[in-house]
Design an enzyme around this catalytic site. Structure first.
Site, mmCIF file in Angstrom:
data_model
loop_
_atom_site.group_PDB
_atom_site.id
_atom_site.type_symbol
_atom_site.label_atom_id
_atom_site.label_comp_id
_atom_site.label_asym_id
_atom_site.label_seq_id
_atom_site.Cartn_x
_atom_site.Cartn_y
_atom_site.Cartn_z
ATOM 1 N N CYS A 62 86.975 14.654 14.952
ATOM 2 C CA CYS A 62 88.289 15.139 14.505
ATOM 3 C C CYS A 62 88.528 15.031 13.004
ATOM 4 C CB CYS A 62 89.373 14.385 15.262
ATOM 5 S SG CYS A 62 89.161 14.517 17.025
ATOM 6 N N LEU A 63 88.530 13.809 12.477
ATOM 7 C CA LEU A 63 88.886 13.648 11.060
ATOM 8 C C LEU A 63 88.014 14.519 10.138
ATOM 9 C CD1 LEU A 63 90.947 11.624 11.979
ATOM 10 C CD2 LEU A 63 90.003 9.924 10.440
#
Ligand code: UGA
Length: 445
Positions: A274-275
């Site tokens: 995600c990040l």
């Protein structure tokens, strides 16, 4: 409120964990996938990835009939009142997101809506750049259902904030609910579902338009990434100051309520699905709009450079890495998951291999996923002791609980040279420095 029947498209982390959360609270829930093996596994109560407590919860809801997985997406939509889209939005080579899965699922949902005479709510949960729900999802839904958004069916964007490793807990105890709504009825329907789900514990709920909800998700992950790159920058400064220690600096600033202590753990950088992807996508999206988000580019660059610190420290201690045996403890992108996506172990191990080092790695859960990345280029140990045996240097890459419990003797009694690099700041420098050649991220020597 009569409990709504829920369907969820996608059986990844968000899809499956959200489905289990609904089913646990007594909602009849149908997940769908096009992968027959996944469906069989889920219907047997076996998750397709590791996540604490997931297996027990899945078994329970499958056994009591609250959750099933189908290959027939239309059946899932026709037999439920609300459908969440939780399919993956992977990165394209230029960093922007690939909407292929979203498009395909939307079309299938729309074809089912075409056969339905009652109101149905479609909710986008996947992370999508601002404009996607309005400009991609809505037109596809209207075209293939031959129906009108707002009156015949509803549409919301409802970002998800659960973390891997604590996904079920997060799904059941969110800090807030964000509802981006196409129209009031859509927002009312989704808010009513969450009020029924959380009862007295309903968290603060923000209702807004679709693009704002979409941007909140990106801003959230970009801010978390910024905190990490910020603290890693200060950690790198600490290393140049004798006796300075980033963990105490983080504690000191974290007590300022305007800053707060979370996401201030300095280390080898952020990984995961995600990040890294979301920072990249937000940069690509902003560029398309004609704006260069310089700060986010720097956040990304700090993160890409951070794993090198571990390798440089190893080089510093061993002079050269060729033919040295390096033990890597922890492979997954963070503890309590077997997920190797963008794990910091990948650039670290690749760089060590380039320098001619021999790697023996240990991870309590991620070894099988790691094998598909490193193949036979490294040796996989089945215990910490096996990884440490005769090693010239050890690097802590993931802060698993099992590793936090190690004592200096575990290293001195097994390694050839007791050189330890704490890449996640899990050991007490005073205690470990007395017995080992100890060095750590953000610790001035
Ligand atoms: C992240 C967000 O935290 C979730 O809110 C969001 O829902 C999710 O992405 C998503 O978009 O689906 P996740 O990727 O599971 O969740 O993991 P995080 O806990 O955010 O950790 C990400 C990375 O940051 C890990 O590699 C971790 O080691 C690193 N990290 C985290 C640090 O280096 N320092 C910290 O202080 C915290």
């Amino acid at each position: 409120m009569t409990q709504q029947r829920i369907s969820i498209v996608g059986t990844g982390y968000v899809g499956l964990c959200t489905a289990i959360a609904f089913a646990t609270k007594g909602y009849k829930t149908i997940t769908s996938t096009h992968n027959p093996e996944k469906a069989t596994s889920i219907n047997k109560g076996i998750p397709t990835f590791y996540e604490p407590k997931l297996r027990e919860s899945l078994q329970q809801v499958v056994r009591n009939g609250y959750l099933k997985c189908t290959l027939d997406r239309k059946e899932a939509v026709l037999n439920t009142a609300i459908t969440f889209i939780a399919t993956a939005t992977p990165s394209k080579p230029n960093g922007s997101i690939n909407l292929q899965h979203i498009r395909n699922s939307t079309r299938e949902i729309a074809e089912a809506l075409n056969k339905k005479d009652t109101y149905h709510l479609v909710v986008v949960k996947s992370t999508v750049v601002p404009g996607t729900t309005e400009k991609v999802v809505k037109p596809l839904l209207e075209k293939h259902s031959n129906k009108h958004c707002g009156s015949d069916f509803g549409l919301c964007m409802n970002p998800e904030f659960l973390r891997e490793g604590s996904a079920l807990h997060d799904a059941l105890n969110p800090d807030r609910i964000i509802i981006g709504e196409h129209d009031k009825k859509s927002g009312d329907t989704l808010e009513a579902l969450y009020r029924d789900f959380y009862g007295d514990k309903t968290p603060p709920t923000i209702r807004t338009n679709l693009p704002t909800a979409e941007l909140i998700k990106y801003a959230n992950n970009a801010f978390l990434a910024t905190k990490i790159s910020f603290i890693n920058t200060i950690a790198n400064i600490c290393e140049k100051i004798p006796e300075a220690d980033i963990t105490i600096v983080a504690k000191g600033i974290g007590l300022d309520q305007r800053i707060n202590p979370q996401f201030l753990n300095a280390g080898l950088g952020y990984g995961g699905s995600c990040l890294p992807k979301d920072v990249k996508a937000l940069i690509a999206f902003s560029n398309q709009l004609g704006y260069t988000p310089a700060m986010l580019q720097e956040v990304q660059e700090v993160n890409e450079n951070q794993p090198r610190h571990a390798v440089e420290k190893a080089k510093e201690k061993l002079t050269e890495l060729k033919d040295k045996k390096i033990a890597i403890l922890g492979l997954s992108f963070k503890p309590n998951t077997d997920d190797m996506r963008e794990a910091r172990s990948i650039p670290i191990i690749n760089q060590l291999l380039n320098e001619g080092a021999n790697i023996t790695a240990y991870d309590p859960f991620a070894t099988s996923n790691a094998k598909s990345i490193f193949g036979n280029k490294i040796t996989y140990a089945s215990s910490v002791v096996e990884a440490l045996k005769n090693a010239d240097c050890c690097i802590i890459v993931t802060e698993w609980q099992e590793l936090k419990a190690l004592k200096p003797e575990d290293f001195t009694q097994n390694m050839r040279k007791p050189i330890l690099i704490d890449g996640r700041r899990i050991y007490n420098p005073e205690e470990f420095s007395q017995k080992l050649k100890f060095t750590a991220i953000g610790l001035g020597q």
